[in-house]
Design an enzyme around this catalytic site. Structure first.
Site, mmCIF file in Angstrom:
data_model
loop_
_atom_site.group_PDB
_atom_site.id
_atom_site.type_symbol
_atom_site.label_atom_id
_atom_site.label_comp_id
_atom_site.label_asym_id
_atom_site.label_seq_id
_atom_site.Cartn_x
_atom_site.Cartn_y
_atom_site.Cartn_z
ATOM 1 N N PRO A 101 13.697 22.248 -18.185
ATOM 2 C CA PRO A 101 12.326 22.710 -17.998
ATOM 3 C C PRO A 101 11.352 21.782 -18.712
ATOM 4 O O PRO A 101 11.716 21.141 -19.698
ATOM 5 C CB PRO A 101 12.340 24.080 -18.674
ATOM 6 C CG PRO A 101 13.385 23.956 -19.747
ATOM 7 C CD PRO A 101 14.353 22.885 -19.339
ATOM 8 N N LYS A 119 5.727 21.988 -10.079
ATOM 9 C CA LYS A 119 7.100 21.764 -10.571
ATOM 10 C C LYS A 119 7.149 22.106 -12.057
ATOM 11 O O LYS A 119 6.438 21.500 -12.860
ATOM 12 C CB LYS A 119 7.481 20.298 -10.337
ATOM 13 C CG LYS A 119 8.854 19.933 -10.883
ATOM 14 C CD LYS A 119 9.174 18.466 -10.621
ATOM 15 C CE LYS A 119 10.419 18.037 -11.356
ATOM 16 N NZ LYS A 119 10.631 16.574 -11.302
ATOM 17 N N ILE A 173 7.354 7.229 -10.247
ATOM 18 C CA ILE A 173 5.891 7.286 -10.118
ATOM 19 C C ILE A 173 5.271 7.221 -11.520
ATOM 20 O O ILE A 173 4.238 6.602 -11.726
ATOM 21 C CB ILE A 173 5.460 8.549 -9.337
ATOM 22 C CG1 ILE A 173 5.952 8.430 -7.881
ATOM 23 C CG2 ILE A 173 3.956 8.750 -9.389
ATOM 24 C CD1 ILE A 173 5.752 9.668 -7.033
ATOM 25 N N TYR A 220 11.905 7.069 -30.252
ATOM 26 C CA TYR A 220 11.407 5.767 -30.698
ATOM 27 C C TYR A 220 10.331 5.262 -29.751
ATOM 28 O O TYR A 220 10.376 5.533 -28.547
ATOM 29 C CB TYR A 220 12.537 4.735 -30.705
ATOM 30 C CG TYR A 220 13.693 5.118 -31.587
ATOM 31 C CD1 TYR A 220 13.670 4.837 -32.944
ATOM 32 C CD2 TYR A 220 14.799 5.772 -31.056
ATOM 33 C CE1 TYR A 220 14.735 5.193 -33.757
ATOM 34 C CE2 TYR A 220 15.867 6.132 -31.860
ATOM 35 C CZ TYR A 220 15.827 5.843 -33.212
ATOM 36 O OH TYR A 220 16.877 6.210 -34.002
ATOM 37 N N THR A 252 11.171 9.681 -12.289
ATOM 38 C CA THR A 252 10.414 8.890 -13.268
ATOM 39 C C THR A 252 9.684 7.688 -12.676
ATOM 40 O O THR A 252 8.889 7.052 -13.362
ATOM 41 C CB THR A 252 11.378 8.375 -14.356
ATOM 42 O OG1 THR A 252 12.570 7.926 -13.722
ATOM 43 C CG2 THR A 252 11.696 9.458 -15.344
ATOM 44 N N GLY A 281 0.809 -1.221 0.000
ATOM 45 C CA GLY A 281 0.000 0.000 0.000
ATOM 46 C C GLY A 281 0.837 1.263 0.000
ATOM 47 O O GLY A 281 0.510 2.241 0.661
ATOM 48 N N ILE A 338 5.294 -2.630 8.498
ATOM 49 C CA ILE A 338 6.426 -2.574 7.557
ATOM 50 C C ILE A 338 6.577 -1.167 6.978
ATOM 51 O O ILE A 338 7.668 -0.645 6.853
ATOM 52 C CB ILE A 338 6.244 -3.623 6.429
ATOM 53 C CG1 ILE A 338 6.371 -5.024 7.042
ATOM 54 C CG2 ILE A 338 7.269 -3.435 5.328
ATOM 55 C CD1 ILE A 338 6.154 -6.146 6.063
HETATM 56 C C1 LIG Z 1 15.896 7.702 -2.664
HETATM 57 C C2 LIG Z 1 14.672 7.628 -3.509
HETATM 58 C C3 LIG Z 1 14.086 8.791 -3.990
HETATM 59 C C4 LIG Z 1 12.959 8.721 -4.822
HETATM 60 N N1 LIG Z 1 12.440 9.865 -5.353
HETATM 61 C C5 LIG Z 1 11.437 9.771 -6.260
HETATM 62 C C6 LIG Z 1 10.894 10.923 -6.869
HETATM 63 O O1 LIG Z 1 11.256 12.051 -6.568
HETATM 64 N N2 LIG Z 1 9.924 10.753 -7.796
HETATM 65 C C7 LIG Z 1 9.459 9.519 -8.150
HETATM 66 O O2 LIG Z 1 8.625 9.420 -9.040
HETATM 67 N N3 LIG Z 1 9.903 8.430 -7.524
HETATM 68 C C8 LIG Z 1 10.873 8.520 -6.596
HETATM 69 N N4 LIG Z 1 11.321 7.405 -5.978
HETATM 70 C C9 LIG Z 1 10.624 6.144 -6.199
HETATM 71 C C10 LIG Z 1 9.344 6.148 -5.348
HETATM 72 O O3 LIG Z 1 9.676 6.287 -4.006
HETATM 73 C C11 LIG Z 1 8.568 4.864 -5.562
HETATM 74 O O4 LIG Z 1 8.395 4.617 -6.922
HETATM 75 C C12 LIG Z 1 7.206 4.963 -4.955
HETATM 76 O O5 LIG Z 1 7.272 5.409 -3.643
HETATM 77 C C13 LIG Z 1 6.510 3.638 -4.994
HETATM 78 O O6 LIG Z 1 6.999 2.773 -4.035
HETATM 79 P P1 LIG Z 1 6.290 1.389 -3.870
HETATM 80 O O7 LIG Z 1 4.848 1.615 -3.598
HETATM 81 O O8 LIG Z 1 6.668 0.544 -5.010
HETATM 82 O O9 LIG Z 1 7.000 0.758 -2.571
HETATM 83 P P2 LIG Z 1 6.851 1.120 -1.024
HETATM 84 O O10 LIG Z 1 6.573 2.542 -0.786
HETATM 85 O O11 LIG Z 1 8.084 0.561 -0.384
HETATM 86 O O12 LIG Z 1 5.600 0.299 -0.538
HETATM 87 C C14 LIG Z 1 5.683 -1.082 -0.298
HETATM 88 C C15 LIG Z 1 4.390 -1.526 0.354
HETATM 89 O O13 LIG Z 1 4.428 -2.942 0.482
HETATM 90 C C16 LIG Z 1 4.034 -3.294 1.788
HETATM 91 N N5 LIG Z 1 4.677 -4.547 2.156
HETATM 92 C C17 LIG Z 1 5.963 -4.927 1.967
HETATM 93 N N6 LIG Z 1 6.159 -6.156 2.480
HETATM 94 C C18 LIG Z 1 4.971 -6.549 2.970
HETATM 95 C C19 LIG Z 1 4.512 -7.721 3.639
HETATM 96 N N7 LIG Z 1 5.326 -8.757 3.922
HETATM 97 N N8 LIG Z 1 3.225 -7.780 4.023
HETATM 98 C C20 LIG Z 1 2.362 -6.760 3.769
HETATM 99 N N9 LIG Z 1 2.732 -5.641 3.155
HETATM 100 C C21 LIG Z 1 4.022 -5.537 2.766
HETATM 101 C C22 LIG Z 1 4.494 -2.126 2.657
HETATM 102 O O14 LIG Z 1 3.782 -2.096 3.866
HETATM 103 C C23 LIG Z 1 4.139 -0.964 1.743
HETATM 104 O O15 LIG Z 1 2.790 -0.646 1.911
HETATM 105 C C24 LIG Z 1 12.414 7.461 -5.128
HETATM 106 C C25 LIG Z 1 12.964 6.297 -4.590
HETATM 107 C C26 LIG Z 1 14.095 6.369 -3.798
HETATM 108 C C27 LIG Z 1 14.675 5.102 -3.250
#
Ligand SMILES: Cc1cc2nc3c(=O)[nH]c(=O)nc-3n(C[C@H](O)[C@H](O)[C@H](O)COP(=O)(O)OP(=O)(O)OC[C@H]3O[C@@H](n4cnc5c(N)ncnc54)[C@H](O)[C@@H]3O)c2cc1C
Length: 511
Positions: free
Chosen positions: A98, A80, A349, A434, A347, A15, A44
């Site tokens: 930009p 932005k 999101i 492309y 990129t 989530g 988590i």
């Molecule tokens: C340093 C950094 C900077 C970033 N900056 C940007 C940015 O500026 N712009 C951008 O577009 N993207 C950015 N990103 C990427 C962005 O953070 C992610 O793409 C976005 O937050 C999506 O994360 P996610 O939902 O895939 O994972 P997460 O946010 O890690 O969510 C994982 C989910 O899985 C659940 N989960 C995991 N294991 C279990 C389990 N065993 N049981 C139940 N639930 C579980 C957790 O509870 C959580 O809800 C960045 C990433 C990093 C590392």
């Protein structure tokens, strides 16, 4: 021939931003009788970063019918207009990537060819002066764009900066209202069907089991289903994108204030981001662990903030690369579970957004035809590689003198796809996109020129247009953009007027 049977249940695991973006988009299926369940674990938590976006996010929100001002207010969101790159090309240098186009094409010839010609003759200023977003960004200004192409304000293209956890909460409310069912609890096991190795169910703590037909793995870097259960495999890009850690910390809105852009400052072992929101600033140092220790990286970040810290720094480890199959059997991985091209161009999101759109367009039937899956995987791989190349360009084309990282990335072999683009551009400023490539010509041109990849020549057809007319056009464009930007309200004033968050901390309140 009988039509294939549509799926009846979708289970989203995780989530974070990925999980709730998927849930919000897939909530449309609930109306067709499909059950959509999301399981997440509060214990988590999420990765806690990911606050800057690129313009297509507006399409995603628009398709959901989200009211922009309400969304910005509830997510502490800001506008932005681009990214300010400091010290990337070389120490003391600065350029902007930009959003939005440069100038206007003349007689079918791209604007930047005319600019290149005049710039070589000393008759044009730097290309950013011919881009409305860059001009407004430098002045810290913004106004609501106008759709009418006859208006100069139609040239304003923008994205958002927001609090990632509030965005997930916003989408959660949206999805739950539309019938998505949330289950809280840690997933302890993933159960596979013996006949074909498809995921059959997830086992949650408290002896709960959720069965499903289509599973969406949004468990972040863990990739609980796609890797943990299905062992899909990971293709590392660490040899190109060498940064593998980040330390992140929020700070108070002080100093530069709420700028309508993200800032990226190159440092000895990586780069530092600054993302201003309405109530705070998000900061982080992305670095290569071969070149700096975690304590030194945190100290560098803390020494370079322009406001008081609001929390202890948080360390995040990652590896750039992609899951070998984003869709394997009946599991589709979205977000960090599917791979990660480091955050330089915000990129990630967007890749979630395109992943969800592709999934909707190729929604599997109960027989999970490999035709849909293969197409999804082909498109995902192409898109990720295109983003990867764009990000590598920033590192590779550098003239920095400090730190081994910068020498290594300058001297490394780059992907052939990127090599071709650089070589073509360097000769006569030619550029081709492309396969529905994400970044437009203007983005590539901004970064190529910004990183000092200067074309030796220009399109010969630019010589066919009267030089006096070209000069007049360029001068006029620059002037019109400057005047338009100066007439816009300050970004903070625009936020305060249109979408103030209840706890916003504007540096100069004018609401
Ligand atoms: C340093 C950094 C900077 C970033 N900056 C940007 C940015 O500026 N712009 C951008 O577009 N993207 C950015 N990103 C990427 C962005 O953070 C992610 O793409 C976005 O937050 C999506 O994360 P996610 O939902 O895939 O994972 P997460 O946010 O890690 O969510 C994982 C989910 O899985 C659940 N989960 C995991 N294991 C279990 C389990 N065993 N049981 C139940 N639930 C579980 C957790 O509870 C959580 O809800 C960045 C990433 C990093 C590392």
């Amino acid at each position: 021939m009988t039509a294939p049977a549509p799926i009846r249940s979708v289970v989203i695991v995780g989530g974070g931003t990925a999980g709730w973006m998927a849930a919000a988009a897939l909530s449309r299926l609930v109306r067709t009788g499909v059950s959509v369940t999301l399981a997440e674990s509060d214990a988590i938590g999420t990765v806690g970063v990911g606050e800057a976006t690129i313009p297509p996010i507006r399409n995603f929100n628009g398709l959901l019918g989200i009211d922009e001002n309400d969304f910005l207010s509830k997510t502490q969101g800001t506008i932005k207009l681009g990214i300010d790159f400091i010290d990337w090309t070389r120490e003391g240098h600065r350029y902007t990537h930009p959003f939005g186009e440069f100038g206007f094409d003349i007689e079918g010839v791209k604007f930047h060819h005319f600019w290149r010609k005049l710039y070589a003759e000393g008759k044009a200023s730097w290309i950013e002066d011919y881009n409305l977003c860059a001009t407004a960004q430098k002045l810290g200004r913004y106004t609501t764009p106008v759709a009418d192409p006859a208006s100069v304000l139609s040239r304003l293209t923008y994205a958002y900066q927001f609090d990632a956890s509030l965005y997930a909460a916003y989408l959660r409310a949206y999805a739950e209202t539309r019938g998505v069912v949330r289950t809280e609890g840690k997933v302890l096991d993933v159960l596979l069907r013996s006949i074909d190795g498809h995921v059959e169910a997830i086992q949650l703590e408290g002896d709960r089991r959720i069965d499903g037909e289509l599973f969406i793995d949004c468990t972040g870097f863990r990739g609980l289903l796609i890797e943990g259960a299905l062992q899909t495999g990971f293709e590392s890009w660490k040899h190109w994108l060498q940064c593998d850690r980040a330390v992140a910390v929020p700070s108070a809105n002080e100093g530069t204030g709420i700028t309508p852009y993200t800032r990226s400052i190159a440092r000895r072992a990586g780069w530092q981001w600054r993302i201003p929101l309405q109530h705070r600033v998000g900061n982080g140092y992305v670095y290569c662990s071969d070149d700096i220790g975690d304590d030194d990286a945190a100290a560098t970040l803390m020494a370079n903030l322009d406001g008081q810290t609001l929390r202890d720094p948080m360390l995040i480890k990652f590896e750039a690369g992609r899951r070998k199959l984003a869709w394997n059997r009946n599991v589709v991985a979205l977000g960090l579970a599917s791979g990660f091209v480091e955050p330089l161009e915000s990129t990630s999101i967007h890749m979630i957004q395109t992943g969800v759109s592709k999934l909707m367009a190729l929604l599997p039937d109960r027989d999970f035809s490999p035709v849909d899956r293969d197409e999804y995987n082909r498109q995902t791989q192409t898109q990720m590689e295109q983003v990867r190349d764009f990000v590598i360009l920033h590192y590779h084309a550098n003239e920095r003198t400090d730190g081994d990282l910068w020498r290594r990335v300058r001297e490394m072999e780059i992907p052939e796809t990127l090599r071709r683009k650089i070589d073509l551009f360097r000769r006569r400023g030619r550029f081709f996109r492309y396969d529905d490539e994400l970044f437009a010509d203007s983005s590539w041109i901004a970064v190529l020129l910004g990183q000092n990849v200067m074309p030796a020549g220009w399109d010969p057809l630019a010589d066919a247009v009267d030089p006096a007319l070209v000069r007049q056009r360029l001068d006029r464009i620059r002037e019109v953009f400057r005047r338009a930007a100066e007439a816009m309200p300050r970004h903070e004033d625009w936020l305060a007027r249109n979408c103030p968050a209840p706890t916003a901390t504007f540096t100069r309140k004018t609401a």
